[in-house]
Enzyme design. Structure first.
Site, PDB file in Angstrom:
ATOM      1  CG  PHE A 116      -1.957   1.002   1.271  1.00  0.00           C
ATOM      2  CD1 PHE A 116      -3.114   0.834   0.536  1.00  0.00           C
ATOM      3  CD2 PHE A 116      -1.822   2.136   2.042  1.00  0.00           C
ATOM      4  CE1 PHE A 116      -4.119   1.793   0.568  1.00  0.00           C
ATOM      5  CE2 PHE A 116      -2.828   3.102   2.084  1.00  0.00           C
ATOM      6  CZ  PHE A 116      -3.976   2.926   1.341  1.00  0.00           C
ATOM      7  CG  ASP A 187       0.460  -3.117   6.827  1.00  0.00           C
ATOM      8  OD1 ASP A 187      -0.629  -3.561   7.267  1.00  0.00           O
ATOM      9  OD2 ASP A 187       0.646  -1.921   6.570  1.00  0.00           O
ATOM     10  CE1 TYR A 212      -8.954   1.763   7.444  1.00  0.00           C
ATOM     11  CE2 TYR A 212      -7.920   2.648   9.422  1.00  0.00           C
ATOM     12  CZ  TYR A 212      -7.882   2.381   8.062  1.00  0.00           C
ATOM     13  OH  TYR A 212      -6.771   2.728   7.347  1.00  0.00           O
ATOM     14  CE  LYS A 213      -7.601  -0.869   5.223  1.00  0.00           C
ATOM     15  NZ  LYS A 213      -6.165  -0.831   4.934  1.00  0.00           N
ATOM     16  NE  ARG A 359     -10.450  -2.702  -2.475  1.00  0.00           N
ATOM     17  CZ  ARG A 359      -9.772  -2.134  -1.485  1.00  0.00           C
ATOM     18  NH1 ARG A 359      -8.544  -2.519  -1.200  1.00  0.00           N
ATOM     19  NH2 ARG A 359     -10.303  -1.161  -0.777  1.00  0.00           N
TER      20      ARG A 359
HETATM   21  C1  LIG Z   1      -5.523   0.566   4.796  1.00  0.00           C
HETATM   22  C2  LIG Z   1      -4.033   0.540   4.798  1.00  0.00           C
HETATM   23  C3  LIG Z   1      -3.280   1.630   5.301  1.00  0.00           C
HETATM   24  C4  LIG Z   1      -3.949   2.894   5.789  1.00  0.00           C
HETATM   25  O1  LIG Z   1      -3.177   3.555   6.733  1.00  0.00           O
HETATM   26  P1  LIG Z   1      -3.867   4.632   7.714  1.00  0.00           P
HETATM   27  O2  LIG Z   1      -2.740   5.292   8.388  1.00  0.00           O
HETATM   28  O3  LIG Z   1      -4.770   3.879   8.631  1.00  0.00           O
HETATM   29  O4  LIG Z   1      -4.655   5.568   6.856  1.00  0.00           O
HETATM   30  C5  LIG Z   1      -1.901   1.512   5.326  1.00  0.00           C
HETATM   31  N1  LIG Z   1      -1.279   0.397   4.871  1.00  0.00           N
HETATM   32  C6  LIG Z   1      -1.971  -0.658   4.368  1.00  0.00           C
HETATM   33  C7  LIG Z   1      -1.240  -1.862   3.884  1.00  0.00           C
HETATM   34  C8  LIG Z   1      -3.367  -0.602   4.307  1.00  0.00           C
HETATM   35  O5  LIG Z   1      -4.046  -1.618   3.777  1.00  0.00           O
END
Ligand SMILES: *Cc1c(COP(=O)(O)O)cnc(C)c1O
Length: 400
Positions: A116, A187, A212-213, A359
């Site tokens: 990400f 992660d 939050y996911k 998705r």
């Molecule tokens: C959703 C996601 C994020 C989002 O980071 P926030 O700091 O919570 O906005 C970061 N890394 C990955 C791999 C994600 O899937």
């Protein structure tokens, strides 16, 4: 209908709008029932009634550790090895900084092109800040294990690809990292609550993720961080905030990290958001992750089979092999953005990731096979009959 995942009719424990088929719990989990009442109580009784005494009386100060233990159970981590706070991007920065310090003579952070962007950006920002010749090396996801060599200080890998759902073999990659002498940071943003994770078995040093996911903590819910027990007493937390201090209320002039995972705390926790999360995590007490995984594979396989049979214009971009896939399925379609808007307009909610990916997330706590079949009926109608061509579906919103 009873959900087949386990014995509880758990679908009834979520407040989903009537008629909506929600296939985006991988991005923002829905509202668990009772959250509003719990938050109302927190606001009126705890904050309103107890004022500052709530920190002690209502257990707000220990909440990050308490909720950390609830998350730990879902990711194969022991009690006392996970804490909650800040956002995932911040926790990535912290884990990465701490990991780099463990290999002072090495200069490479290894990641992959399926990560990400925020994780990569945080690494780039940290490298700029350190200004000591560090390098972010980004390879193809398939090459990660082979790219581990004696220059790699830290491997920073997201287990499940946010776009395609492709899933790394956590044990194999961690072993490759350790064999090369590198520190492992996982992660788990798209893993926690989606697939069984066994951090202890993987022997990884660090893991981070968001809540939050799949964990349904609500928009902006704080992130989690795990540090392996044997190094938690010695790692440098990088962000030296007062609540990660050994004795915050001694108000010493110099920072001394707390023993163990507590040192990864930074500042005042977001109590309202953490209270919503704590309530949401209560749902998992009766849930067996292995059963969730079996159900999510069955739902995803069914979805792939049906979409491929009925919508030839869509191209599968997720791995076909369920063992190499997380809990989401993605299809490429050139007009994917407009098509997703048309689906949402018809109560089938997924999302779009540039440049052309539609998705869909499968979360068996509240999605069953009947939902999947209904969703495919709508997708077939939208794609095969060109319903996405309406002008109103073309204007791109701020959040896709
Ligand atoms: C959703 C996601 C994020 C989002 O980071 P926030 O700091 O919570 O906005 C970061 N890394 C990955 C791999 C994600 O899937």
């Amino acid at each position: 209908m009873k959900n087949t995942v386990h014995d509880l009719p758990i679908k009834e424990r979520f407040d989903l709008p009537e008629g909506v088929i929600y296939l985006d719990g991988n991005s923002l989990g829905p509202l668990p029932k009772g959250t509003s009442e719990r938050l109302q109580f927190m606001l009126t009784e705890e904050w309103g009634g107890h004022l500052i005494t709530g920190w002690n009386r209502d257990g707000w100060m220990e909440q990050p550790a308490r909720v950390g233990n609830q998350v730990a159970r879902l990711i194969g981590a022991p009690d006392g090895s996970v804490t909650i706070g800040d956002t995932l991007s911040i926790k990535v920065y912290q884990a990465l900084s701490a990991a780099l310090k463990m290999r002072p003579r090495r200069r490479v952070i290894l990641s992959d092109s399926g990560n990400f962007p925020s994780d990569l950006y945080m690494a780039q920002g940290l490298i700029g800040q350190l200004d000591q010749g560090y390098e972010l090396r980004i390879v193809d996801p398939e090459e990660v294990a082979d790219a581990m060599d004696e220059t790699v200080a830290v491997a920073m890998i997201t287990q499940v690809d946010y776009r395609t759902g492709r899933m790394h073999d956590m044990n194999a990659i961690t072993l490759a990292a350790h064999t090369a002498g590198a520190v492992m940071v996982w992660d788990l943003a798209h893993s926690a609550g989606a697939v069984p994770v066994d951090l202890v078995a993987s022997n990884s040093e660090f893991a981070v993720g968001c809540t939050y996911k799949y964990l349904n903590g609500g928009p902006g819910a704080p992130a989690f961080i795990y540090v392996r027990r044997d190094i938690a007493e010695t790692v440098d937390p990088a962000l030296a905030g007062w609540l990660g201090h050994d004795a915050p209320f001694a108000f010493e002039l110099d920072y001394r990290p707390a023993p163990g995972i507590g040192r990864m705390r930074v500042g005042t926790p977001p109590v309202m958001q953490m209270t919503a999360l704590e309530h949401a995590l209560g749902l998992w007490d009766s849930v067996d992750m292995a059963k969730v995984r079996r159900a999510s594979v069955a739902l995803s396989d069914c979805f792939i089979r049906e979409v491929e049979a009925r919508c030839p214009a869509l191209t599968l971009v997720s791995p076909r092999d369920s063992a190499a896939r997380g809990s989401q399925v993605s299809f490429a379609f050139d007009n994917g953005y407009a098509a997703m808007q048309a689906l949402i307009d018809r109560n089938v909610i997924g999302d779009f990731r540039a440049p052309n990916i539609m998705r869909f997330g499968f979360t068996p706590l509240y999605i069953d096979e009947a939902d999947v079949r209904k969703a495919v009926d709508v997708i077939e109608d939208v794609i095969n009959n060109g319903l996405w061509k309406h002008d109103k579906y073309k204007k791109q919103a701020l959040v896709t």
